[in-house]
Design a protein around this motif. Structure first.
Motif, PDB file in Angstrom:
ATOM      1  N   VAL A  84       0.716  -1.316   0.111  1.00 57.58           N
ATOM      2  CA  VAL A  84       0.074  -0.210   0.102  1.00 57.58           C
ATOM      3  C   VAL A  84       0.905   1.249  -0.151  1.00 57.58           C
ATOM      4  O   VAL A  84       0.627   2.295  -0.692  1.00 57.58           O
ATOM      5  N   LEU A  85       1.875   1.280   0.681  1.00 60.77           N
ATOM      6  CA  LEU A  85       2.827   2.558   0.891  1.00 60.77           C
ATOM      7  C   LEU A  85       3.596   2.668  -0.362  1.00 60.77           C
ATOM      8  O   LEU A  85       4.004   3.760  -0.593  1.00 60.77           O
ATOM      9  N   TRP A  86       3.928   1.428  -1.061  1.00 56.91           N
ATOM     10  CA  TRP A  86       4.898   1.571  -2.187  1.00 56.91           C
ATOM     11  C   TRP A  86       4.289   0.779  -3.186  1.00 56.91           C
ATOM     12  O   TRP A  86       5.024  -0.285  -3.574  1.00 56.91           O
ATOM     13  N   LEU A  87       3.059   1.246  -3.666  1.00 55.12           N
ATOM     14  CA  LEU A  87       2.497   0.511  -4.664  1.00 55.12           C
ATOM     15  C   LEU A  87       3.393   0.156  -5.960  1.00 55.12           C
ATOM     16  O   LEU A  87       3.259  -1.105  -6.360  1.00 55.12           O
ATOM     17  N   GLU A  88       4.299   1.128  -6.431  1.00 55.89           N
ATOM     18  CA  GLU A  88       4.955   0.690  -7.690  1.00 55.89           C
ATOM     19  C   GLU A  88       6.296   0.080  -7.321  1.00 55.89           C
ATOM     20  O   GLU A  88       6.598  -0.586  -8.341  1.00 55.89           O
ATOM     21  N   ASN A  89       6.986   0.526  -6.444  1.00 60.06           N
ATOM     22  CA  ASN A  89       8.397  -0.028  -6.344  1.00 60.06           C
ATOM     23  C   ASN A  89       8.838  -0.907  -5.069  1.00 60.06           C
ATOM     24  O   ASN A  89       9.799  -0.846  -4.798  1.00 60.06           O
ATOM     25  N   HIS A  90       7.640  -1.205  -4.210  1.00 59.58           N
ATOM     26  CA  HIS A  90       8.126  -1.879  -3.093  1.00 59.58           C
ATOM     27  C   HIS A  90       8.742  -3.268  -3.533  1.00 59.58           C
ATOM     28  O   HIS A  90       8.409  -4.024  -4.368  1.00 59.58           O
ATOM     29  N   GLN A  91       9.853  -3.564  -2.895  1.00 57.23           N
ATOM     30  CA  GLN A  91      10.339  -4.909  -3.120  1.00 57.23           C
ATOM     31  C   GLN A  91       9.272  -5.980  -2.964  1.00 57.23           C
ATOM     32  O   GLN A  91       8.631  -5.977  -1.704  1.00 57.23           O
ATOM     33  N   ARG A  92       9.280  -7.068  -3.890  1.00 56.19           N
ATOM     34  CA  ARG A  92       8.211  -8.063  -3.693  1.00 56.19           C
ATOM     35  C   ARG A  92       8.473  -9.053  -2.716  1.00 56.19           C
ATOM     36  O   ARG A  92      10.032  -9.612  -2.629  1.00 56.19           O
ATOM     37  N   SER A  93       7.888  -9.230  -1.864  1.00 54.64           N
ATOM     38  CA  SER A  93       8.032 -10.449  -0.714  1.00 54.64           C
ATOM     39  C   SER A  93       6.924 -11.561  -0.985  1.00 54.64           C
ATOM     40  O   SER A  93       5.805 -11.204  -0.591  1.00 54.64           O
ATOM     41  N   PRO A  94       7.266 -12.629  -1.438  1.00 54.72           N
ATOM     42  CA  PRO A  94       6.369 -13.791  -1.455  1.00 54.72           C
ATOM     43  C   PRO A  94       5.627 -13.882  -0.356  1.00 54.72           C
ATOM     44  O   PRO A  94       6.338 -13.867   0.911  1.00 54.72           O
ATOM     45  N   LEU A  95       4.638 -14.395  -0.196  1.00 54.41           N
ATOM     46  CA  LEU A  95       3.871 -14.831   1.096  1.00 54.41           C
ATOM     47  C   LEU A  95       3.530 -16.423   0.800  1.00 54.41           C
ATOM     48  O   LEU A  95       3.276 -16.868  -0.088  1.00 54.41           O
ATOM     49  N   ARG A  96       3.478 -17.099   1.916  1.00 55.82           N
ATOM     50  CA  ARG A  96       3.414 -18.491   2.189  1.00 55.82           C
ATOM     51  C   ARG A  96       2.279 -18.502   3.016  1.00 55.82           C
ATOM     52  O   ARG A  96       2.383 -18.065   4.104  1.00 55.82           O
ATOM     53  N   VAL A  97       1.022 -18.826   2.689  1.00 54.57           N
ATOM     54  CA  VAL A  97      -0.201 -18.846   3.631  1.00 54.57           C
ATOM     55  C   VAL A  97      -0.450 -20.475   4.104  1.00 54.57           C
ATOM     56  O   VAL A  97      -0.363 -21.446   3.120  1.00 54.57           O
ATOM     57  N   GLN A  98      -0.888 -20.380   5.245  1.00 49.83           N
ATOM     58  CA  GLN A  98      -1.656 -21.865   5.568  1.00 49.83           C
ATOM     59  C   GLN A  98      -3.050 -21.188   6.498  1.00 49.83           C
ATOM     60  O   GLN A  98      -2.851 -20.389   7.598  1.00 49.83           O
ATOM     61  N   GLY A  99      -4.049 -21.564   5.891  1.00 50.14           N
ATOM     62  CA  GLY A  99      -5.039 -21.258   6.730  1.00 50.14           C
ATOM     63  C   GLY A  99      -6.125 -20.538   5.893  1.00 50.14           C
ATOM     64  O   GLY A  99      -5.908 -20.585   4.519  1.00 50.14           O
ATOM     65  N   ASP A 100      -7.316 -19.880   6.371  1.00 51.21           N
ATOM     66  CA  ASP A 100      -8.001 -19.035   5.619  1.00 51.21           C
ATOM     67  C   ASP A 100      -7.948 -17.559   5.866  1.00 51.21           C
ATOM     68  O   ASP A 100      -7.677 -17.042   6.760  1.00 51.21           O
ATOM     69  N   GLY A 101      -8.327 -16.887   4.974  1.00 47.47           N
ATOM     70  CA  GLY A 101      -8.085 -15.427   4.871  1.00 47.47           C
ATOM     71  C   GLY A 101      -8.972 -14.758   3.874  1.00 47.47           C
ATOM     72  O   GLY A 101      -9.519 -15.316   2.793  1.00 47.47           O
ATOM     73  N   LEU A 102      -8.668 -13.467   3.749  1.00 47.49           N
ATOM     74  CA  LEU A 102      -9.278 -12.528   2.987  1.00 47.49           C
ATOM     75  C   LEU A 102      -8.148 -11.583   2.387  1.00 47.49           C
ATOM     76  O   LEU A 102      -7.399 -11.040   3.074  1.00 47.49           O
ATOM     77  N   ALA A 103      -8.275 -11.555   1.040  1.00 46.08           N
ATOM     78  CA  ALA A 103      -7.276 -10.761   0.304  1.00 46.08           C
ATOM     79  C   ALA A 103      -7.872  -9.440  -0.505  1.00 46.08           C
ATOM     80  O   ALA A 103      -8.895  -9.606  -0.838  1.00 46.08           O
ATOM     81  N   ILE A 104      -7.344  -8.446  -0.018  1.00 52.78           N
ATOM     82  CA  ILE A 104      -7.811  -7.125  -0.516  1.00 52.78           C
ATOM     83  C   ILE A 104      -6.727  -6.533  -1.403  1.00 52.78           C
ATOM     84  O   ILE A 104      -5.657  -6.501  -0.930  1.00 52.78           O
ATOM     85  N   SER A 105      -6.984  -5.965  -2.689  1.00 48.41           N
ATOM     86  CA  SER A 105      -6.065  -5.501  -3.587  1.00 48.41           C
ATOM     87  C   SER A 105      -5.437  -4.381  -2.761  1.00 48.41           C
ATOM     88  O   SER A 105      -6.118  -3.448  -2.081  1.00 48.41           O
ATOM     89  N   ALA A 106      -4.129  -4.059  -2.944  1.00 45.35           N
ATOM     90  CA  ALA A 106      -3.331  -2.949  -2.306  1.00 45.35           C
ATOM     91  C   ALA A 106      -4.074  -1.719  -2.757  1.00 45.35           C
ATOM     92  O   ALA A 106      -4.212  -0.819  -2.035  1.00 45.35           O
ATOM     93  N   ALA A 107      -4.301  -1.599  -3.994  1.00 47.54           N
ATOM     94  CA  ALA A 107      -4.883  -0.338  -4.646  1.00 47.54           C
ATOM     95  C   ALA A 107      -6.124   0.163  -3.918  1.00 47.54           C
ATOM     96  O   ALA A 107      -6.421   1.211  -3.715  1.00 47.54           O
TER      97      ALA A 107
END
Ligand code: ZN
Length: 233
Positions: A84-107
Motif C-alpha cells: 500500500v505504501l509503495w505500490l509501484e516500487n516496493h520490493q516483492r516479498s512472496p507470501l506463504r499462507v496456511q489457513g483461511d483469509g481475505l485478500a484485498i488489493s493493495a490499490a
C-alpha cells in the motif's frame, strides 16, 4: 456469514460493521487448501492479506539463499501493507499462507485507508504492536539458540491456527529460521523422544503444549502479550 458479522481478523473487526461490509465486498476469500494457493497462482504481490484462521509468512531471499521468514502474520493483523505504501516500487516479498483469509488489493485498501479514519486507526494500532514484535524477533534471531526459537515459532504458528497441528516441514522451518536442517532436526529429537511433539508427513503435532512452552525462548510470551495488549487498549 453476512457482510457485517465479525470476520475473526482483528483489524477488520475493529472498524464499524458498515465499513467492514464495504471492505468484504471487495475482498477475495481464500483457503490454503485452494489449488490456486498451493500452486502459487494467486499473485500475492498485488494484495494485502487478512488472515482469519492460520498465518501468512513473508519471506525474503538474500543473495539467492533459501527463503528466510521475515514475519508471521496471523488473524491479529494484515500482511503486505508495504504494498500500500509503495505500490509501484516496493520490493516483492512472496507470501506463504496456511489457513483461511481475505485478500484485498493493495490499490483498493489504499483508497479505503485514505477515506476512513477508523481503518487507519485499526491499522496503526496493529502496526505499533507489529513493530514491537518485529524488533524483538530481530534480537531473538541473533541472541537465542535455534532450539528455543523452533519451539517459539511452532507455538506462534499453532496459536494463529487455533490448532495443535502445524503444517510445515523441517526443511521449511530451517529455511525460515535461517538455520541448518540438521540443527532443527537435533532440536526436535528430544521433544519427539519425550512425547512433546510428533512429526508426520510435513506436519508437526504438538502433544504437550505446556512442556513445549518451557522449551521456547521468552520471546513467545513477549510477542503474544504485545498483540494481546494492542487488542485491548
Ligand atoms: Zn527468542
Amino acid at each position: 456469514m453476512t457482510m457485517e458479522q465479525p470476520t475473526g481478523n482483528a483489524v477488520l473487526d475493529y472498524v464499524p460493521s458498515e465499513l467492514r461490509g464495504q471492505l468484504l465486498s471487495v475482498a477475495k476469500r481464500f483457503s490454503a487448501t485452494d489449488s490456486a494457493v498451493t500452486d502459487g497462482r494467486i499473485n500475492w504481490e498485488k494484495y494485502c492479506v487478512f488472515m482469519v484462521d492460520g498465518f501468512a509468512i513473508e519471506t525474503v531471499c538474500l543473495n539467492g539463499s533459501a527463503p528466510t521468514a521475515t514475519f508471521m502474520y496471523g488473524p491479529e493483523g494484515v500482511a503486505g501493507l508495504g504494498r500500500v505504501l509503495w505500490l509501484e516500487n516496493h520490493q516483492r516479498s512472496p507470501l506463504r499462507v496456511q489457513g483461511d483469509g481475505l485478500a484485498i488489493s493493495a490499490a483498493s485498501l489504499a483508497r479505503f485507508l485514505d477515506e476512513n479514519e477508523s481503518l487507519r486507526c485499526a491499522v496503526n494500532r496493529y502496526l505499533s504492536a507489529h513493530m514491537t514484535v518485529a524488533a524483538r524477533l530481530l534480537a531473538c534471531g541473533t541472541q537465542h539458540q535455534v532450539a528455543p526459537r523452533v519451539a517459539c515459532w511452532l507455538l506462534m504458528a499453532a496459536d494463529r491456527c487455533s490448532s495443535s497441528t502445524v503444517t510445515i516441514t523441517q526443511d521449511q522451518l530451517a529455511s525460515y529460521l535461517a538455520a541448518s536442517r540438521s540443527t532443527v532436526s537435533k532440536s526436535c529429537q528430544p521433544w519427539i523422544a519425550g512425547g512433546i511433539i510428533r512429526l508426520s508427513r510435513g506436519q508437526v503435532f504438538i502433544l504437550d503444549r505446556d512442556r513445549l512452552e518451557n522449551e521456547a525462548c521468552e520471546c513467545y510470551r513477549f510477542c503474544g502479550t504485545a498483540f494481546a495488549v494492542e487488542r485491548t487498549c
